[in-house]
Design a protein around this motif. Sequence first.
Motif, mmCIF file in Angstrom:
data_model
loop_
_atom_site.group_PDB
_atom_site.id
_atom_site.type_symbol
_atom_site.label_atom_id
_atom_site.label_comp_id
_atom_site.label_asym_id
_atom_site.label_seq_id
_atom_site.Cartn_x
_atom_site.Cartn_y
_atom_site.Cartn_z
ATOM 1 N N VAL A 1 4.697 -15.749 6.455
ATOM 2 C CA VAL A 1 4.851 -14.858 5.278
ATOM 3 C C VAL A 1 3.404 -14.186 5.293
ATOM 4 O O VAL A 1 3.389 -12.657 5.127
ATOM 5 C CB VAL A 1 5.406 -15.491 4.034
ATOM 6 N N ARG A 2 2.525 -14.780 5.443
ATOM 7 C CA ARG A 2 1.077 -13.964 5.231
ATOM 8 C C ARG A 2 0.723 -13.087 6.349
ATOM 9 O O ARG A 2 0.362 -11.923 5.951
ATOM 10 C CB ARG A 2 -0.072 -15.204 5.090
ATOM 11 N N LEU A 3 1.049 -13.490 7.499
ATOM 12 C CA LEU A 3 0.955 -12.375 8.696
ATOM 13 C C LEU A 3 1.837 -11.131 8.369
ATOM 14 O O LEU A 3 1.539 -10.096 8.719
ATOM 15 C CB LEU A 3 1.417 -13.257 9.989
ATOM 16 N N PHE A 4 3.022 -11.498 7.967
ATOM 17 C CA PHE A 4 3.804 -10.203 7.845
ATOM 18 C C PHE A 4 3.547 -9.301 6.785
ATOM 19 O O PHE A 4 3.590 -8.173 6.704
ATOM 20 C CB PHE A 4 5.532 -10.764 7.697
ATOM 21 N N VAL A 5 2.871 -9.927 5.488
ATOM 22 C CA VAL A 5 2.641 -8.918 4.717
ATOM 23 C C VAL A 5 1.396 -8.312 5.047
ATOM 24 O O VAL A 5 1.074 -7.187 4.678
ATOM 25 C CB VAL A 5 2.044 -10.000 3.396
ATOM 26 N N ALA A 6 0.372 -9.005 5.731
ATOM 27 C CA ALA A 6 -0.676 -8.130 6.207
ATOM 28 C C ALA A 6 -0.280 -7.152 7.123
ATOM 29 O O ALA A 6 -1.208 -5.957 7.114
ATOM 30 C CB ALA A 6 -1.619 -9.387 6.881
ATOM 31 N N ARG A 7 0.753 -7.206 7.681
ATOM 32 C CA ARG A 7 1.219 -6.282 8.707
ATOM 33 C C ARG A 7 1.822 -5.163 7.806
ATOM 34 O O ARG A 7 1.728 -3.901 7.929
ATOM 35 C CB ARG A 7 2.362 -6.667 9.779
ATOM 36 N N LEU A 8 2.342 -5.450 6.600
ATOM 37 C CA LEU A 8 3.068 -4.300 5.913
ATOM 38 C C LEU A 8 1.770 -3.748 5.328
ATOM 39 O O LEU A 8 2.151 -2.437 4.873
ATOM 40 C CB LEU A 8 3.916 -5.158 4.865
ATOM 41 N N VAL A 9 0.879 -4.078 4.799
ATOM 42 C CA VAL A 9 -0.338 -3.535 4.225
ATOM 43 C C VAL A 9 -0.932 -2.514 5.252
ATOM 44 O O VAL A 9 -1.093 -1.325 4.615
ATOM 45 C CB VAL A 9 -1.399 -4.682 3.688
ATOM 46 N N ARG A 10 -0.998 -2.788 6.328
ATOM 47 C CA ARG A 10 -1.164 -1.759 7.256
ATOM 48 C C ARG A 10 -0.172 -0.715 7.647
ATOM 49 O O ARG A 10 -0.826 0.431 7.269
ATOM 50 C CB ARG A 10 -1.919 -2.497 8.424
ATOM 51 N N LYS A 11 1.044 -1.273 7.595
ATOM 52 C CA LYS A 11 1.821 -0.283 7.831
ATOM 53 C C LYS A 11 2.262 0.916 6.743
ATOM 54 O O LYS A 11 2.347 2.048 6.861
ATOM 55 C CB LYS A 11 3.318 -0.928 8.210
ATOM 56 N N TYR A 12 2.018 0.616 5.144
ATOM 57 C CA TYR A 12 2.214 1.393 4.359
ATOM 58 C C TYR A 12 1.058 2.057 3.631
ATOM 59 O O TYR A 12 1.028 2.556 2.574
ATOM 60 C CB TYR A 12 3.046 0.568 3.289
ATOM 61 N N ARG A 13 -0.204 1.765 4.196
ATOM 62 C CA ARG A 13 -1.495 2.133 3.562
ATOM 63 C C ARG A 13 -1.521 3.497 3.389
ATOM 64 O O ARG A 13 -2.075 3.989 2.569
ATOM 65 C CB ARG A 13 -2.665 1.731 4.606
ATOM 66 N N ASN A 14 -1.071 4.331 4.262
ATOM 67 C CA ASN A 14 -1.068 5.448 4.350
ATOM 68 C C ASN A 14 0.381 6.435 3.352
ATOM 69 O O ASN A 14 0.026 7.363 2.901
ATOM 70 C CB ASN A 14 -1.281 6.492 5.523
ATOM 71 N N ILE A 15 1.236 5.854 3.864
ATOM 72 C CA ILE A 15 2.755 6.616 3.158
ATOM 73 C C ILE A 15 2.937 5.750 1.996
ATOM 74 O O ILE A 15 3.618 6.659 1.166
ATOM 75 C CB ILE A 15 3.806 6.201 4.210
ATOM 76 N N GLU A 16 2.811 4.801 1.514
ATOM 77 C CA GLU A 16 2.851 4.330 0.137
ATOM 78 C C GLU A 16 1.539 3.516 -0.248
ATOM 79 O O GLU A 16 1.626 2.317 -0.208
ATOM 80 C CB GLU A 16 3.978 3.222 0.283
ATOM 81 N N PRO A 17 0.596 4.075 -0.547
ATOM 82 C CA PRO A 17 -0.911 3.504 -0.946
ATOM 83 C C PRO A 17 -0.793 2.689 -1.902
ATOM 84 O O PRO A 17 -1.487 1.459 -1.846
ATOM 85 C CB PRO A 17 -1.634 4.568 -1.191
ATOM 86 N N GLU A 18 0.022 2.636 -3.269
ATOM 87 C CA GLU A 18 -0.125 1.832 -4.314
ATOM 88 C C GLU A 18 0.775 0.462 -3.679
ATOM 89 O O GLU A 18 0.338 -0.562 -4.173
ATOM 90 C CB GLU A 18 0.729 2.608 -5.478
ATOM 91 N N LEU A 19 1.878 0.782 -3.103
ATOM 92 C CA LEU A 19 2.504 -0.360 -2.646
ATOM 93 C C LEU A 19 1.696 -1.459 -1.747
ATOM 94 O O LEU A 19 1.830 -2.773 -1.955
ATOM 95 C CB LEU A 19 3.871 -0.198 -1.973
ATOM 96 N N ALA A 20 0.989 -0.775 -0.923
ATOM 97 C CA ALA A 20 -0.087 -1.330 0.102
ATOM 98 C C ALA A 20 -1.013 -2.069 -0.637
ATOM 99 O O ALA A 20 -1.488 -3.234 -0.514
ATOM 100 C CB ALA A 20 -0.533 -0.302 1.084
ATOM 101 N N GLU A 21 -1.529 -1.455 -1.621
ATOM 102 C CA GLU A 21 -2.634 -2.003 -2.584
ATOM 103 C C GLU A 21 -2.351 -3.357 -3.332
ATOM 104 O O GLU A 21 -2.949 -4.165 -3.186
ATOM 105 C CB GLU A 21 -3.232 -0.922 -3.289
ATOM 106 N N GLN A 22 -1.014 -3.022 -3.848
ATOM 107 C CA GLN A 22 -0.524 -4.305 -4.578
ATOM 108 C C GLN A 22 -0.169 -5.426 -3.692
ATOM 109 O O GLN A 22 -0.601 -6.615 -4.177
ATOM 110 C CB GLN A 22 0.735 -3.691 -5.294
ATOM 111 N N MET A 23 0.487 -5.408 -2.625
ATOM 112 C CA MET A 23 0.591 -6.367 -1.508
ATOM 113 C C MET A 23 -0.778 -6.993 -1.240
ATOM 114 O O MET A 23 -0.789 -8.191 -1.000
ATOM 115 C CB MET A 23 1.145 -5.876 -0.353
ATOM 116 N N ASP A 24 -1.856 -6.260 -0.821
ATOM 117 C CA ASP A 24 -3.018 -6.681 -0.450
ATOM 118 C C ASP A 24 -3.616 -7.394 -1.572
ATOM 119 O O ASP A 24 -4.292 -8.541 -1.350
ATOM 120 C CB ASP A 24 -3.874 -5.346 -0.218
#
Length: 376
Positions: free
Chosen positions: A23-46
Amino acid sequence: MNDIETDLSHLARLALTENTQDVRLFVARLVRKYRNIEPELAEQMDLHLRAKTHSSQTSMRKVSSHPPMSDRTPPVDDESRLSLLKIFKGESSEDAPLLADDLAQTLERLMQERHQIERLTSLGLQPTRSAIFVGQPGLGKTITAQWLASQLNVPLYILDLTAVMSSLLGRSGSNLRAALDFAKSSPCVLLLDEIDAIAKRRNDESDIGELKRLVTIILQEVDEWPSTGLLLAATNNPELIDSALWRRFDLVIEFKAPDSAAVKMAIKRFFGSDYARFTRWLDILAFAFQGLSFSDIKRDIQRLRRSLALEAASDTELIEEFIKLRAPALDHQGRINLAVLLAKQTRLSQHNISSITGVSRDTIRKYISEKTPKTK
């Protein structure tokens, strides 16, 4: 389903397996994926990722039947009585190092292999057992080794070259074997830092025979390193290393100078609770820090924070002082671009900007009227 729905479904599947590391590895991947297109979502997951302490045991720890680290004493040099290995015990909640996306993905795959070691073994495969880190000082090689060890819940041992290289003829080879045998005896991450110091090309006529024997020992050990451990090496001078050694490592990982996005992330992390005071200077600082390593950036930011804490100056005065010190390190065009950036994004007068950057006011006015700053 769109991307977010697909990722949410996959995340739910992983969560229901109660496999925290996946789960942690996948969430880390999502943070990088959405950092530019959904920055608020990425920051919350981070934020969630950093707040959650990883407590599950990894496969490296499960396979261990050896005494705990505290009950084992690393070998020492008989002459100096210095320990041949430095020991680091990291916390699994430590922040991930600041790395380029491609490098972070490589480390993520390495972690995934370690977590799925039993599955790989059942298929007759081994996880990555060794990797060599290449890059200039301050780019995160040692910090990355510490983070990997903390995430795998195993100790990090760093070979102490000053202790291994004994003054007694023939003793260095024995020290090296003793250190490597100790590290192999239980799950750990072993870092051979500055490996070029003991693994130079064997055709280098300046080296004595004993150093050539050390190269042979390392070649043998890399080939035979057990899959229960992870052998890492780091070098600032890859051109000095024996060519045969490169072929032995499973991975060659290059650490590069941070790009603009990574520099901005570093600024935000290193300022910590003071970041809000310097938000308006983000673009200025990112430009001024270009070409520097993460360790250099951290050092300069800590100096700014100390001055701010002691109320030695305002944030504006501190930035002006920093720019004045940093500007001479930039090339001519870089100083012009910095001056124009200051003119466009701050309330500093052109006279003041000229004073702290060394760029004439005529040049500043010319570039402001003709074009925007170039990026590197």
